[in-house]
Design an enzyme around this catalytic site. Structure first.
Site, PDB file in Angstrom:
ATOM      1  CB  ALA A  56      -0.937  -0.009   1.203  1.00 42.22           C
ATOM      2  CB  THR A  57       4.158   2.144   1.469  1.00 40.93           C
ATOM      3  OG1 THR A  57       3.771   1.889   2.826  1.00 40.93           O
ATOM      4  CG2 THR A  57       5.108   3.319   1.427  1.00 40.93           C
ATOM      5  CB  CYS A  72       4.547   2.935  10.047  1.00 36.94           C
ATOM      6  SG  CYS A  72       3.439   1.756   9.325  1.00 36.94           S
ATOM      7  CB  THR A 128      11.367  -9.335 -11.792  1.00 37.42           C
ATOM      8  OG1 THR A 128      12.412  -9.089 -12.726  1.00 37.42           O
ATOM      9  CG2 THR A 128      10.911 -10.778 -11.883  1.00 37.42           C
ATOM     10  CB  SER A 175      -0.743  -4.065   2.175  1.00 42.39           C
ATOM     11  OG  SER A 175       0.250  -3.150   1.860  1.00 42.39           O
ATOM     12  CB  ALA A 176      -1.422  -9.211  -0.030  1.00 41.26           C
ATOM     13  CG  HIS A 177       0.918  -7.030   5.232  1.00 40.67           C
ATOM     14  ND1 HIS A 177       0.944  -6.560   6.522  1.00 40.67           N
ATOM     15  CD2 HIS A 177       1.212  -5.973   4.453  1.00 40.67           C
ATOM     16  CE1 HIS A 177       1.256  -5.264   6.518  1.00 40.67           C
ATOM     17  NE2 HIS A 177       1.426  -4.890   5.268  1.00 40.67           N
TER      18      HIS A 177
HETATM   19  N1  PMP Z   1      -2.369   2.586   4.589  1.00 36.41           N
HETATM   20  C1  PMP Z   1      -2.936   2.134   5.714  1.00 36.41           C
HETATM   21  C2  PMP Z   1      -4.296   2.627   6.101  1.00 36.41           C
HETATM   22  C3  PMP Z   1      -2.258   1.211   6.518  1.00 36.41           C
HETATM   23  O1  PMP Z   1      -2.818   0.777   7.646  1.00 36.41           O
HETATM   24  C4  PMP Z   1      -0.966   0.779   6.123  1.00 36.41           C
HETATM   25  C5  PMP Z   1      -0.181  -0.209   6.969  1.00 36.41           C
HETATM   26  N2  PMP Z   1      -0.175   0.064   8.332  1.00 36.41           N
HETATM   27  C6  PMP Z   1      -0.426   1.278   4.927  1.00 36.41           C
HETATM   28  C7  PMP Z   1      -1.156   2.171   4.190  1.00 36.41           C
HETATM   29  C8  PMP Z   1       0.940   0.860   4.445  1.00 36.41           C
HETATM   30  O2  PMP Z   1       0.964  -0.486   4.151  1.00 36.41           O
HETATM   31  P1  PMP Z   1       2.353  -1.212   3.873  1.00 36.41           P
HETATM   32  O3  PMP Z   1       3.220  -0.920   5.056  1.00 36.41           O
HETATM   33  O4  PMP Z   1       1.987  -2.661   3.732  1.00 36.41           O
HETATM   34  O5  PMP Z   1       2.904  -0.627   2.620  1.00 36.41           O
END
Ligand code: PMP
Length: 383
Positions: A71-72, A329, A242, A200-202
């Site tokens: 997602a970042t 984070c 890749t 993000s998949a996780h």
């Molecule tokens: N957006 C939101 C709302 C999130 O909660 C997070 C992860 N805490 C992120 C973005 C970033 O995701 P990632 O660290 O997997 O890139």
């Protein structure tokens, strides 16, 4: 045994996802972009199947799905990828909220240092921004509105449906960070009108290190997002590099599982929330919920325990459960949560706030046990 109650930071991988990835690592070797042999072809078909699984979950077409590292990165591409378009078209105004994840906040901050004007909408004490507060700021030169679906710290659902409906009538791009809602608020996401969406998949029990940027087509045209990294033509040049085939397959599998199980998971989450709140009520500790529960997802509680430092409590209860305060984070140094500050909560409430979050892999009895132990320690603290 310590119970993991920090799903909003990262959810454990679903073992079915892991099995699928191991199979890909073993049997679908090769580069998905290799054209000269069957190994490439096989890897490519794994990637395209996963793209369909993501598309089915989101109710979109698979050529709108772009794989990223998470997602970042998706947020960065969605926002920074519009710089050229904004400059060329005299659209240099961005609206977002004060409670976005840092992956949005730091990205728009970077743009604000490079000629763009950024406005940050604050939430109310209920944790929710007001849709009219966002929409009233839209101008002729507004390039982008970026609003998260569910806040990662409070679990509060933002009015993205309302905002998207209104923006669809205007020449403004709408980005939704759906990292905390993807795979959970499935029907809701399908109903939002957006141009770009990240996750993000996780967070939905897929692997870490893979995510998606959705670029929704409007009359067969993608939004004017350009790549921010340079390299190969993978993902139509939007995300060169890749393609990590096994991670992509894991992401697809997590989406497929969510597509079929989200309703039962939702019911399970409601039961866990009820049981956890009952532990709070029975503990006799004075507590307050941060954010209006009416708007909160069933997988998160942000709660403040009166007179208890959450930092101290978390350290003393590590052996019972893993919870958090603020976002992982930013957790290397203690700074009060900017989300709770933006909501207007006082310092004492913020310093005693805990985020408890769970998901499809959580066992209710274990969650209750972990919280019971945590509250027993908290009780000693508050004496
Ligand atoms: N957006 C939101 C709302 C999130 O909660 C997070 C992860 N805490 C992120 C973005 C970033 O995701 P990632 O660290 O997997 O890139």
């Amino acid at each position: 045994m310590s119970t993991y109650l920090d799903y909003n930071a990262s959810a454990p991988i679903d073992l079915r996802v892991l099995d699928c990835m191991v199979d890909v690592y073993k049997n679908s070797i090769g580069n998905a972009d290799s054209r000269t042999h069957g190994f490439g072809e096989k890897a490519r078909s794994v990637v395209e199947d996963a793209r369909k699984q993501v598309a089915t979950l989101l109710g979109i077409s698979s050529d709108e799905v772009f794989f990223t590292s998470g997602a970042t990165e998706s947020n960065n591409i969605a926002i920074r990828g519009l710089v050229d378009y904004g400059k060329k078209n005299g659209k240099m105004h961005i609206i977002t909220t004060a409670i976005e994840h840092k992956a949005v906040l730091e990205t728009v901050k970077h743009l604000s240092e490079n000629g763009f004007e950024v406005e940050f909408i604050k939430p109310g004490i209920n944790g929710r921004v007001n849709a009219p507060d966002v929409l009233d700021k839209v101008r002729e030169d507004t390039l982008l509105v970026s609003v998260m679906h569910v806040n990662n710290e409070t679990g509060i659902i933002q009015p993205v449906k309302e905002i998207g409906d209104a923006l669809a009538q205007r020449n403004v791009l709408f980005h939704v960070d759906a990292t905390q809602s993807c795979g959970k608020l499935v029907d809701e996401i399908r109903g939002i009108k957006y141009n770009m969406l990240s996750f993000s998949a996780h967070k939905l029990m897929g692997p870490q290190g893979i995510g998606v940027l959705v670029l929704k087509k409007n009359r067969y045209k993608l939004p004017p997002v350009k790549n921010i990294m340079y390299g190969g033509q993978q993902e139509h040049g939007i995300r060169p590099g890749t393609i990590p085939v096994a991670l992509v397959a894991g992401c697809g599998m997590a989406c497929e599982i969510a597509s079929t199980e989200y309703k039962e998971n939702a019911q399970k989450a409601i039961d866990i929330k009820k049981a956890v709140l009952k532990e709070f009520d029975d503990s006799g500790i004075e507590y307050s919920i941060n954010g209006d529960p009416k708007f909160c997802v069933d997988t998160t509680i942000n709660v403040s325990l009166k007179g208890v430092s959450s930092e101290a409590l978390m350290i003393s209860t590590k052996q019972f459960c893993g919870v958090s305060n603020g976002s992982a984070c930013t957790s290397k140094s203690y700074t009060p949560s900017y989300v709770l500050v933006a909501m207007g909560l006082d310092n004492d409430t913020i310093e005693s706030s805990l985020r408890i979050s769970w998901g499809a892999g959580t066992n209710k009895d274990e969650a209750v046990e972990g919280i019971r132990e945590l509250l027993a320690v908290a009780k000693q603290f508050s004496l």
